[in-house]
Scaffold this active site. Structure first.
Site, PDB file in Angstrom:
ATOM      1  N   GLU A 188      -1.029  13.630   6.003  1.00 26.66           N
ATOM      2  CA  GLU A 188      -0.274  13.863   7.233  1.00 26.66           C
ATOM      3  C   GLU A 188       1.214  13.983   6.905  1.00 26.66           C
ATOM      4  OE1 GLU A 188      -0.651  10.509   9.836  1.00 26.66           O
ATOM      5  OE2 GLU A 188       0.958  11.171  11.168  1.00 26.66           O
ATOM      6  N   ASP A 198      -1.189   8.086   8.566  1.00 21.66           N
ATOM      7  CA  ASP A 198      -0.489   6.835   8.835  1.00 21.66           C
ATOM      8  C   ASP A 198      -1.406   5.859   9.572  1.00 21.66           C
ATOM      9  OD1 ASP A 198       1.808   7.797   7.725  1.00 21.66           O
ATOM     10  OD2 ASP A 198       2.724   8.405   9.636  1.00 21.66           O
ATOM     11  N   ASP A 204      -0.763   7.877  16.117  1.00 19.51           N
ATOM     12  CA  ASP A 204      -0.718   9.295  15.778  1.00 19.51           C
ATOM     13  C   ASP A 204      -1.618   9.591  14.580  1.00 19.51           C
ATOM     14  OD1 ASP A 204       0.848  10.208  17.763  1.00 19.51           O
ATOM     15  OD2 ASP A 204       2.734  10.177  16.616  1.00 19.51           O
ATOM     16  N   ASP A 212      -1.175   4.351  12.258  1.00 18.36           N
ATOM     17  CA  ASP A 212      -0.725   4.164  13.639  1.00 18.36           C
ATOM     18  C   ASP A 212      -1.516   5.090  14.557  1.00 18.36           C
ATOM     19  OD1 ASP A 212       0.227   6.665  13.122  1.00 18.36           O
ATOM     20  OD2 ASP A 212       2.356   6.169  13.324  1.00 18.36           O
TER      21      ASP A 212
END
Ligand code: 0RA
Length: 635
Positions: free
Chosen positions: A425, A498, A502, A500
């Site tokens: 990403e 990541d 997103d 998180d």
């Protein structure tokens, strides 16, 4: 029991269960999370057999705080009488003798007669402790086992008018990599079982939480409700699913189907409640009937003209959600994973039931009938156009790996079985990964931001997305009908996002792409998820990493008292320098990868739909629940 009275039969029994403990994977597939959950399914399947025999209406599953699990049913209860051949109670025989099911005779449809029919004795062998309670004939009977060995014999302990079997077991941590159950995995399996057994009430309770979590699954519509559920987040093109059922000498068949306005096909086939991932005769019969009947109808209605070609099966199944469930006395499971139904009589049986039923539905419901056929003819046109576009792009070399994407940092080794590609990403993390990697066998493809949601876009738009083109050309396999696993340029495709919300979203978008366009890559076990750490704990000149909150607590607890430490919480891959990224996430010696499996198609479907559907609320809820975990993938 004094040792002298041990008989040869006792020794045989112990050897049987000892064999299970020595080679658990031979009986339950693996000793990872999947094998662990299999223990629960094995017990539930036995209860479902009672339901199939018409003798059980409810099954309760409880996850206890110490990771014990109880499975409680209101069936007939395991027989308590002496089994002469073994000079033991039926309960003891069922729990200590491999494949004891048959020893009780009985006929009818059986889940546990099929693939999963290893028997409850396997659960017993792989548990540190197992307690069983049977209520039948006005009495209560109890007995316990430790690592498969009976602790005394079956004892009457009270009176009760109720009937049923209750088993509580503690999976053995010496056998299993983890004894931690996943709510999501159990809930989606129990939901599926409830859909497949109309009106059976299954409850799942998780007592590990302060506030116990409880969900009840009971569907009066059976697989009709299953199809509604699968289509819940989609826009259907006819309001009620079509439902057909029949019983004959061959067995029983039930089919429910409904088209939606989407582009993907979701057809689930079951035999005796077992998800036949590899298909088989029942699925073939269904597909044949569907293609023929809709073509016949389209011609008779003049929607297809004489000069027109027939609609293909794929065109007809675009946007189709269907569940096929057959029950038969003697199911034959074939194929690599023994999930392909082989009974030839099922092909013609299902085909004739579906042909008759569907033709009748089309005649009686001209409006939905026309909508379905129109949808198929549009699919045929789009497919022809897409094929042309693909040929064009192919001529330009866009789908061929001969022109690899510019952003790809390829590895030098050419032997696909030895190489891996990281889908990363963001460009900055991609940059770190490029510096961190071992360039001989690790390739890096950075993906910018949110990749296109292929669940919402047709194939034309998908193919014009730069990120998607880059993935296809880098992987080398092409897609869908042209997919060829042998062309895969890497045998490990590692998604690195990541930790998180997103990141979770992007991971799901990438998985949706594989699920819809390269499913065989998942089946082949080529798709993995990287596990970057959540924390770095620095103390003195040393440091540790923690990948979960639980691990963080462990690391902190193990530090000598009065040790000063600093804690860094990683919000993204970008916060790690290349060296840290290598030692935590990319070094094959030290990293953990989660392999993505599709065994539990249901769980994946559900996750994908919650995330990818048109409604915002389920997506929000889902992301909140799963931001830190990928448990739903049934890895
Ligand atoms: C053997 C025979 C019968 C029932 C069962 C086993 C049985 C096993 C399990 C395991 C969990 N729940 C269960 N419930 C029943 C038939 C008994 C009869 O004919 O009365």
């Amino acid at each position: 029991m004094p040792e002298s009275s041990y008989s040869g039969k006792d020794i045989q029994v112990l050897e049987g269960l000892e064999a299970v403990r020595k080679r658990p994977s031979m009986y339950i597939g693996s000793t990872g999370p999947k094998g662990l959950h299999h223990l629960v399914y094995e017990l539930v399947d036995n209860s479902v057999d009672e339901a199939l025999a018409g003798c059980c209406t409810a099954v309760d599953i409880i996850i206890h705080p110490d990771n014990a699990v109880s499975v409680i049913d209101n069936g007939r209860g395991i027989p308590v009488d002496n089994v002469p051949k073994y000079r033991k109670s039926g309960v003891e025989v069922a729990l200590t003798i491999l494949h004891a099911g048959g020893k009780f005779g009985g006929s009818g449809y059986k889940v546990s007669g099929g693939l999963h029919g290893v028997g409850v004795s396997v659960v017993n062998a792989l548990s540190t402790r197992l307690e069983v309670e049977v209520k039948r004939d006005g009495r209560i009977w109890e007995m316990a086992f430790e690592r498969g060995k009976a602790q005394g014999s079956l004892k009457e302990t009270g009176k009760s008018k109720a009937k049923g079997t209750s088993v509580k077991f503690w999976a053995d941590p010496e056998i299993f990599e983890t004894v931690e159950y996943s709510w999501e995995t159990l809930a989606s399996r129990m939901r599926e079982t409830a859909f497949l057994n109309r009106n059976l009430k299954i409850t799942l309770t998780d007592e590990r939480e302060l506030e116990p979590r409880r969900e009840e699954f009971r569907y009066a519509g059976g697989i009709l409700d299953f199809v509604k559920y699968l289509n819940e987040k989609k826009e259907s093109i006819h309001s009620k699913p079509i439902y057909l059922e029949a019983e004959g000498a061959e067995g029983m068949v039930e089919v429910a189907l409904q088209w939606n306005t989407g582009y993907s096909e979701t057809v689930l086939a079951f035999a005796n409640n077992i998800n036949t991932h590899e298909g088989g005769t029942h699925l073939d019969g269904f597909k044949n009937a569907l293609t023929r009947t809709l073509n016949d109808y389209a011609r008779r209605q003049g929607i297809l003209k004489e000069k027109d070609e027939n609609l293909s099966g794929e065109d007809i199944r675009e946007g189709l959600t269907a569940v096929i469930s057959v029950k038969l006395k003697d199911p034959q499971f074939e194929g690599q994973t023994k999930t392909k139904l082989g009974n030839t009589e099922m092909r013609s049986f299902v085909q004739s039931v579906v042909t008759t039923g569907l033709a009748e539905f089309l005649e009686e419901h001209p409006k939905p009938a026309r909508a379905i056929v129109t949808k198929s003819t549009q699919a045929a046109k789009a497919r022809a156009a897409a094929r042309k576009a693909r040929e064009l792009t192919r001529r330009k070399g866009l789908l061929e790996s001969s022109t690899l994407p510019g952003k790809l940092a390829d590895c030098s080794v050419r032997e696909a079985a030895l190489t891996e590609i990281y889908l990363v990403e963001g460009d900055s993390a991609g940059g770190s990964a490029k510096q961190a990697r071992d360039r001989s066998f690790q390739a890096i493809l950075p993906l910018r931001g949110k990749i296109l949601n292929v669940e919402k876009a047709g194939i034309n738009r998908a193919l014009s997305s730069e990120e998607i083109q880059a993935m296809i050309t880098a992987l080398g396999t092409s897609i869908q009908e042209e997919f060829d696993l042998a062309q895969a340029r890497y045998h490990k495709v590692i998604i690195m996002t990541d930790a998180d919300v997103d990141g979770a979203h992007i991971r799901c978008l990438i998985l949706t792409f594989f699920y819809r366009y390269m499913r065989e890559m998942i089946d082949a076990g080529y798709i993995y998820i990287a596990q970057p750490p959540l924390y770095k704990i620095s103390h003195g000149k040393k440091h540790d990493y923690a990948y979960t909150d639980k691990q963080l607590q462990q690391v902190l607890a193990e530090l000598p008292e009065s040790t000063k430490y600093t804690l860094q919480r990683y919000k993204g891959l970008g916060e790690m320098n290349p060296e840290q990224l290598w030692e935590t996430t990319m070094d094959p010696e030290r990293r953990t990868l989660l392999q993505v499996g599709l065994d539990d198609a249901m769980a994946a479907e559900e996750a994908f739909m919650d995330l990818m559907g048109d409604q915002v609320e389920p997506r929000k809820l889902f992301i909140q629940r799963h931001a830190k975990s990928v448990r739903f993938l049934d890895v």
